[in-house]
Design a protein around this motif. Structure first.
Motif, short mmCIF file in Angstrom:
data_model
loop_
_atom_site.label_atom_id
_atom_site.label_comp_id
_atom_site.label_asym_id
_atom_site.label_seq_id
_atom_site.Cartn_x
_atom_site.Cartn_y
_atom_site.Cartn_z
N ARG A 100 -34.66 -3.96 33.27
CA ARG A 100 -34.81 -5.11 34.16
C ARG A 100 -35.63 -6.17 33.43
O ARG A 100 -36.64 -5.86 32.80
CB ARG A 100 -35.53 -4.68 35.44
N GLY A 101 -35.21 -7.41 33.50
CA GLY A 101 -35.95 -8.49 32.88
C GLY A 101 -37.21 -8.79 33.68
O GLY A 101 -37.13 -9.08 34.88
N PHE A 102 -38.36 -8.74 33.02
CA PHE A 102 -39.62 -8.99 33.72
C PHE A 102 -40.23 -10.35 33.39
O PHE A 102 -41.42 -10.57 33.60
CB PHE A 102 -40.61 -7.85 33.47
N HIS A 126 -36.14 -11.83 45.15
CA HIS A 126 -37.17 -12.68 44.55
C HIS A 126 -37.06 -12.69 43.03
O HIS A 126 -36.59 -11.73 42.40
CB HIS A 126 -38.57 -12.24 44.98
N GLU A 127 -37.51 -13.80 42.46
CA GLU A 127 -37.56 -13.96 41.01
C GLU A 127 -38.94 -14.47 40.58
O GLU A 127 -39.07 -15.17 39.58
CB GLU A 127 -36.45 -14.91 40.54
N ASN A 128 -39.96 -14.09 41.35
CA ASN A 128 -41.33 -14.48 40.99
C ASN A 128 -41.65 -13.97 39.60
O ASN A 128 -41.17 -12.91 39.20
CB ASN A 128 -42.33 -13.90 41.99
N PHE A 129 -42.46 -14.72 38.88
CA PHE A 129 -42.83 -14.43 37.48
C PHE A 129 -41.63 -14.51 36.53
O PHE A 129 -41.71 -14.08 35.39
CB PHE A 129 -43.49 -13.04 37.32
N GLY A 130 -40.49 -15.03 37.03
CA GLY A 130 -39.29 -15.09 36.21
C GLY A 130 -38.58 -13.75 36.08
O GLY A 130 -37.74 -13.57 35.20
N VAL A 131 -38.90 -12.79 36.97
CA VAL A 131 -38.28 -11.47 36.88
C VAL A 131 -36.83 -11.52 37.35
O VAL A 131 -36.44 -12.38 38.13
CB VAL A 131 -39.04 -10.39 37.68
N GLU A 132 -36.06 -10.60 36.83
CA GLU A 132 -34.68 -10.40 37.30
C GLU A 132 -34.78 -9.76 38.68
O GLU A 132 -35.49 -8.77 38.86
CB GLU A 132 -33.95 -9.50 36.32
N THR A 136 -29.90 -8.49 41.63
CA THR A 136 -29.14 -8.72 40.40
C THR A 136 -29.04 -7.46 39.57
O THR A 136 -27.97 -7.15 39.01
CB THR A 136 -29.78 -9.85 39.58
N VAL A 137 -30.12 -6.71 39.46
CA VAL A 137 -30.10 -5.46 38.72
C VAL A 137 -29.10 -4.49 39.35
O VAL A 137 -28.29 -3.87 38.66
CB VAL A 137 -31.50 -4.81 38.64
N ALA A 138 -29.14 -4.38 40.67
CA ALA A 138 -28.20 -3.48 41.37
C ALA A 138 -26.76 -3.89 41.09
O ALA A 138 -25.91 -3.04 40.81
CB ALA A 138 -28.49 -3.48 42.87
N GLU A 139 -26.49 -5.18 41.15
CA GLU A 139 -25.11 -5.66 40.91
C GLU A 139 -24.64 -5.31 39.51
O GLU A 139 -23.52 -4.85 39.33
CB GLU A 139 -25.05 -7.18 41.11
N ARG A 140 -25.48 -5.52 38.50
CA ARG A 140 -25.01 -5.26 37.13
C ARG A 140 -24.88 -3.77 36.84
O ARG A 140 -24.00 -3.35 36.10
CB ARG A 140 -25.86 -5.99 36.11
N PRO A 165 -34.24 0.03 36.46
CA PRO A 165 -32.81 -0.09 36.77
C PRO A 165 -32.22 1.19 37.37
O PRO A 165 -31.40 1.12 38.30
CB PRO A 165 -32.18 -0.41 35.41
N LEU A 166 -32.64 2.35 36.88
CA LEU A 166 -32.11 3.60 37.44
C LEU A 166 -32.59 3.81 38.87
O LEU A 166 -31.83 4.27 39.72
CB LEU A 166 -32.51 4.78 36.55
N GLN A 167 -33.84 3.48 39.14
CA GLN A 167 -34.35 3.63 40.49
C GLN A 167 -33.62 2.69 41.45
O GLN A 167 -33.30 3.06 42.58
CB GLN A 167 -35.85 3.34 40.49
N ILE A 168 -33.35 1.49 40.98
CA ILE A 168 -32.60 0.52 41.80
C ILE A 168 -31.17 1.01 42.02
O ILE A 168 -30.64 0.93 43.13
CB ILE A 168 -32.64 -0.87 41.13
N LEU A 169 -30.54 1.52 40.98
CA LEU A 169 -29.17 2.04 41.11
C LEU A 169 -29.13 3.20 42.10
O LEU A 169 -28.23 3.26 42.97
CB LEU A 169 -28.64 2.49 39.75
N LEU A 170 -30.07 4.12 42.01
CA LEU A 170 -30.10 5.25 42.95
C LEU A 170 -30.26 4.77 44.39
O LEU A 170 -29.61 5.29 45.30
CB LEU A 170 -31.21 6.22 42.57
N ALA A 171 -31.10 3.75 44.59
CA ALA A 171 -31.26 3.20 45.94
C ALA A 171 -29.96 2.57 46.42
O ALA A 171 -29.55 2.77 47.57
CB ALA A 171 -32.39 2.17 45.95
#
Length: 196
Positions: A100-102, A126-132, A136-140, A165-171
């Motif tokens: 994930r882009g932080f 949210h994209e605070n701090f310029g994070v992905e 978006t992570v779930a979609e990709r 990314p894996l934790q987001i995918l599992l969710a």
């Protein structure tokens, strides 16, 4: 974003295993390394990470992977190479499995992950701090699986990626509100889980 919509078109013809890379130099140094500029050629596995991957392979209890697809960051590439060699398959990089882009937190102390995660719990877009964003992570990550589903059938696919990314995918796959992706215990370095 509705997780139902996110995974609705995902009809699985393959089995999937998810693996987090082994302990890395970034982990050892306590740094966030999320940009391709830093992560593709640097911050590979630490000595501890190499040992973790070897230990995971020595007690492998999941289906034998017929495909190994991985993030193109060095730590995931090195993890995937060891697993692929063990099982006699060729590893395939896929940028869709990247960390994930932080944003502005990249390169800094890993204690700052908590700042992004606190915002995630309120707003998955949210994209605070310029994070992905989590959305978006779930979609990709889901898109990686969709591509694999279009191209292959009857395979056991091991996806080697990063903790967030894996934790987001599992969710996403579980239909959990993505704001709560941190509620599940995170995968440990070199940990493997089976999904679907």
């Amino acid at each position: 974003m509705s997780n139902t919509l996110l995974v609705a078109s995902l009809t699985l013809r393959n089995a999937y295993l998810l693996m987090r890379h082994g302990h890395s130099e970034a982990n050892r140094q306590g740094r966030i390394i999320s940009s391709p500029a830093r992560g593709i050629d640097s911050f590979g596995l630490s000595a501890r990470g190499k040992q973790e991957v070897a230990e995971t392979l020595s007690v492998w209890r999941w289906a034998r992977p017929t495909r190994v697809v991985h993030s193109d960051f060095l730590r995931t590439t090195q993890t995937a190479a060891r697993v692929a060699e063990y099982f006699g398959v060729a590893p395939t990089p896929d940028a869709g499995l990247r960390e994930r882009g932080f944003g502005e937190l990249d390169g800094g102390e890993d204690t700052r992950y908590a700042d992004a995660w606190a915002r995630d719990a309120k707003d998955a877009s949210h994209e605070n701090f310029g994070v992905e964003s989590v959305d978006t992570v779930a979609e990709r990550m889901i898109e990686v699986m969709r591509r694999l589903e279009r191209r292959h059938e009857g395979e056991v696919v091991l996806l080697v990626s990063h903790g967030d990314p894996l934790q987001i995918l599992l969710a996403a796959l579980a239909g959990v509100d993505l704001r709560h992706h941190r509620d599940r215990p995170p995968l440990q370095p070199a940990e493997v889980v089976s999904v679907l």
